[in-house]
Design a protein around this motif. Structure first.
Motif, PDB file in Angstrom:
ATOM      1  N   GLN A 348      -1.555 136.331  35.451  1.00 19.80           N
ATOM      2  CA  GLN A 348      -1.021 135.071  35.092  1.00 19.80           C
ATOM      3  C   GLN A 348      -1.556 134.094  35.488  1.00 19.80           C
ATOM      4  O   GLN A 348      -2.072 133.750  36.616  1.00 19.80           O
ATOM      5  CB  GLN A 348       0.608 135.228  35.679  1.00 19.80           C
ATOM      6  N   ARG A 349      -1.569 133.032  34.535  1.00 18.05           N
ATOM      7  CA  ARG A 349      -2.083 131.592  35.001  1.00 18.05           C
ATOM      8  C   ARG A 349      -0.956 130.495  34.761  1.00 18.05           C
ATOM      9  O   ARG A 349      -0.058 130.629  34.113  1.00 18.05           O
ATOM     10  CB  ARG A 349      -3.233 131.195  33.850  1.00 18.05           C
ATOM     11  N   ARG A 350      -1.386 129.327  35.677  1.00 20.73           N
ATOM     12  CA  ARG A 350      -0.511 128.262  35.823  1.00 20.73           C
ATOM     13  C   ARG A 350      -0.941 127.036  35.185  1.00 20.73           C
ATOM     14  O   ARG A 350      -2.096 126.851  35.427  1.00 20.73           O
ATOM     15  CB  ARG A 350       0.092 128.206  37.143  1.00 20.73           C
ATOM     16  N   PHE A 367      14.135 116.014  27.117  1.00 20.46           N
ATOM     17  CA  PHE A 367      13.082 115.831  26.456  1.00 20.46           C
ATOM     18  C   PHE A 367      11.942 116.849  26.924  1.00 20.46           C
ATOM     19  O   PHE A 367      11.134 117.191  26.049  1.00 20.46           O
ATOM     20  CB  PHE A 367      12.628 114.284  26.650  1.00 20.46           C
ATOM     21  N   CYS A 368      12.097 116.951  28.247  1.00 21.30           N
ATOM     22  CA  CYS A 368      10.722 118.026  28.784  1.00 21.30           C
ATOM     23  C   CYS A 368      11.102 119.292  28.074  1.00 21.30           C
ATOM     24  O   CYS A 368      10.057 120.140  27.809  1.00 21.30           O
ATOM     25  CB  CYS A 368      11.087 118.047  30.257  1.00 21.30           C
ATOM     26  N   PHE A 380       4.423 126.257  22.285  1.00 22.29           N
ATOM     27  CA  PHE A 380       5.660 126.253  23.146  1.00 22.29           C
ATOM     28  C   PHE A 380       6.625 125.187  22.535  1.00 22.29           C
ATOM     29  O   PHE A 380       6.129 123.990  22.208  1.00 22.29           O
ATOM     30  CB  PHE A 380       5.649 126.147  24.484  1.00 22.29           C
ATOM     31  N   THR A 381       7.940 125.493  22.268  1.00 22.26           N
ATOM     32  CA  THR A 381       8.919 124.306  22.087  1.00 22.26           C
ATOM     33  C   THR A 381       9.350 123.409  22.962  1.00 22.26           C
ATOM     34  O   THR A 381      10.045 122.585  22.759  1.00 22.26           O
ATOM     35  CB  THR A 381      10.275 125.005  21.465  1.00 22.26           C
ATOM     36  N   GLY A 382       8.879 123.726  24.211  1.00 22.59           N
ATOM     37  CA  GLY A 382       9.248 122.768  25.332  1.00 22.59           C
ATOM     38  C   GLY A 382       8.719 123.366  26.683  1.00 22.59           C
ATOM     39  O   GLY A 382       8.016 124.600  26.591  1.00 22.59           O
ATOM     40  N   ALA A 383       8.839 122.872  27.732  1.00 26.39           N
ATOM     41  CA  ALA A 383       8.397 123.306  28.888  1.00 26.39           C
ATOM     42  C   ALA A 383       9.115 124.509  29.402  1.00 26.39           C
ATOM     43  O   ALA A 383      10.456 124.436  29.177  1.00 26.39           O
ATOM     44  CB  ALA A 383       8.072 122.360  30.101  1.00 26.39           C
ATOM     45  N   GLU A 384       8.387 125.188  30.313  1.00 30.26           N
ATOM     46  CA  GLU A 384       9.441 126.369  30.827  1.00 30.26           C
ATOM     47  C   GLU A 384      10.076 126.046  31.955  1.00 30.26           C
ATOM     48  O   GLU A 384      11.279 126.444  32.400  1.00 30.26           O
ATOM     49  CB  GLU A 384       8.403 127.696  31.087  1.00 30.26           C
ATOM     50  N   PHE A 385       9.500 125.028  32.784  1.00 28.37           N
ATOM     51  CA  PHE A 385      10.026 124.494  33.988  1.00 28.37           C
ATOM     52  C   PHE A 385       9.685 123.029  33.841  1.00 28.37           C
ATOM     53  O   PHE A 385       8.702 122.536  33.788  1.00 28.37           O
ATOM     54  CB  PHE A 385       9.704 125.297  35.169  1.00 28.37           C
ATOM     55  N   HIS A 396       5.894 122.763  33.420  1.00 29.90           N
ATOM     56  CA  HIS A 396       5.159 123.758  34.093  1.00 29.90           C
ATOM     57  C   HIS A 396       5.260 124.893  33.387  1.00 29.90           C
ATOM     58  O   HIS A 396       6.390 125.253  32.697  1.00 29.90           O
ATOM     59  CB  HIS A 396       5.955 124.085  35.571  1.00 29.90           C
ATOM     60  N   TRP A 397       4.153 125.955  33.178  1.00 25.34           N
ATOM     61  CA  TRP A 397       4.158 126.945  32.107  1.00 25.34           C
ATOM     62  C   TRP A 397       3.193 127.963  33.084  1.00 25.34           C
ATOM     63  O   TRP A 397       2.404 127.766  33.871  1.00 25.34           O
ATOM     64  CB  TRP A 397       3.313 126.720  30.946  1.00 25.34           C
ATOM     65  N   VAL A 398       3.654 129.214  32.985  1.00 35.15           N
ATOM     66  CA  VAL A 398       3.123 130.381  33.567  1.00 35.15           C
ATOM     67  C   VAL A 398       3.133 131.434  32.201  1.00 35.15           C
ATOM     68  O   VAL A 398       3.963 131.613  31.618  1.00 35.15           O
ATOM     69  CB  VAL A 398       3.992 130.771  34.676  1.00 35.15           C
ATOM     70  N   PHE A 399       2.072 131.815  31.993  1.00 37.07           N
ATOM     71  CA  PHE A 399       1.766 132.849  30.928  1.00 37.07           C
ATOM     72  C   PHE A 399       0.699 133.688  31.320  1.00 37.07           C
ATOM     73  O   PHE A 399      -0.122 133.871  32.032  1.00 37.07           O
ATOM     74  CB  PHE A 399       1.143 132.035  29.644  1.00 37.07           C
TER      75      PHE A 399
END
Length: 405
Positions: A348-350, A367-368, A380-385, A396-399
């Motif tokens: 996984q990458r951040r 909004f985030c 992505f429709t928005g940030a995961e965190f 913040h995204w982790v995939f």
């Protein structure tokens, strides 16, 4: 004649007697140098004094014990406190509206549940009656079959007894009554044929009765189903008729919107609008329905209200959430930062982005979470965190990434 001879050579001429080093400076030159030195010392002393005075003045302006500084800090705190209280009141109003909407949805859901339960009970009652009717028919048929079997057994028993009597009579009168025995046999055979034909006719009649009974039951089910369908269609026609009547009444009363007002951005590319419904008679008791059915044009497009507030005949407020042609509400992501793999072998990458152009008064978390973004071939429709860092909003995204395996 006396010739003009050159002067004799003198090894001690004036040019040779002058020393090579310059002579001692004069008194005027020394006074000028002393003046320059004094001026430089004065300038340096003034600079040092100015620096000390500026440092002392700066410490005095930022000194928390200074009454002026504390008054200024207290005013800043008062301004921040008022802003915080306004935000709290806005959030309380929003929570009240959400609670009212939840109560309305709960009431509507309970009403639907009651109607569904009533419908299910009606269906179960009809199925029970059908089952009781079929059970009654089946019991009746079983009784008829039992009676018929008893009749057949009784007839067979009588036939058997009759045959026994004939056999006994034939045994007693075998020599004297051959013709009579033959005639008796013939009558017995005819009787059996007649009984068999009668049984077949009764069986056919019974089959016909069963088919007729099943046909009547099917017709009754079809009639019940058709009656239910007509009731449903009648209910739908009544609802449509009521809706058309309300629409015609609303158009006849010429209700329309006034004082359309735009408010803060609620989410990504979405802004809240409100307006007041006018020309509503005081006796009109379906103000909320009229509000929800009356459209308004915003940016050249017609919208019906998202929800309505009924504060009286002349104070029906409609609310809209418009998500078209609102560029001021469109935030966007910048400053792409790749922090690499979470750990060796994690797979996984951040990734982090900075959120820009959050509208004034908008909820940064909302909004985030709703601002779309695409990177590395993914959307992505928005940030995961979402989180705040030094007053800035970051996503913040982790995939999954095979290169991190």
């Amino acid at each position: 004649m006396t010739r003009n001879n050159p002067p004799p050579y003198n090894s001690t001429s004036s040019s040779e007697r002058e020393p090579l080093m310059p002579s001692e400076p004069s008194h005027l030159h020394q006074s000028f140098k002393s003046y320059i030195r004094t001026a430089l010392i004065a300038i340096i002393a003034a600079s040092i004094a100015f620096i000390i005075f500026a440092s002392v003045f700066s410490d005095t302006c930022n000194n928390s014990l200074d009454p002026d500084v504390r008054d200024r800090i207290r005013k800043d705190w008062d301004i921040e406190l008022r802003q915080h209280q306004e935000e709290v009141l806005k959030r309380i109003d929003t929570q009240k509206r959400w609670l009212q909407e939840d109560n309305d949805r709960t009431s509507l859901r309970e009403q639907w549940g009651t109607e569904v339960e009533k419908h299910n009970r009606d269906v179960e009652e009809r199925l029970r009656r059908d089952e009781e009717h079929k059970t009654h028919i089946r019991e009746k048929w079983e009784r008829e079959v039992e009676e018929y079997n008893r009749d057949v057994e009784e007839r067979l028993r009588r036939d058997e007894e009759h045959k026994i009597r004939i056999r006994e009579q034939w045994e007693r009168e075998v020599e004297e009554h051959d013709e009579e025995v033959k005639e008796g046999r013939r009558r017995d055979e005819e009787e059996r044929i007649r009984i068999r034909e009668q049984w077949e006719r009764e069986a056919q009649e019974h089959d016909k009765e069963m088919e007729e009974s099943q046909r009547r039951e099917e017709q009754e089910r079809i009639l019940l189903r058709e009656k239910w369908r007509r009731e449903v269609e009648g209910h739908e026609r009544e609802v449509e008729k009521r809706r058309k009547h309300e629409e015609e009444e609303r158009l006849r009363l010429n209700m329309f919107w006034t004082d359309p007002t735009s408010h803060t951005c609620t989410t990504y590319a979405t802004r809240e609008y409100t307006a007041r419904l006018v020309n509503v008679p005081s006796y009109y008791d379906r103000r909320v329905e009229a509000c929800m059915a009356t459209p308004i044009k915003i940016h050249g497009i017609e919208y019906t209200p998202k929800w309505c507030e009924d504060h009286g005949p002349n104070n029906v407020i409609g609310h809209w959430e418009v998500d078209q042609h609102e560029p001021d509400c469109a935030s966007y992501w910048i400053w792409y930062k790749d922090f690499g793999c979470i750990s060796p072998g994690s797979g996984q990458r951040r990734i982090e982005h900075y959120l820009e152009n959050i509208p004034s008064g908008g909820d940064w978390k909302e909004f985030c979470a709703t601002t779309p973004i695409s990177f590395r071939g993914m959307h992505f429709t928005g940030a995961e965190f979402c989180f705040k860092n030094n007053g800035a909003t970051w996503g913040h995204w982790v995939f999954d990434d095979e290169s991190c395996n």
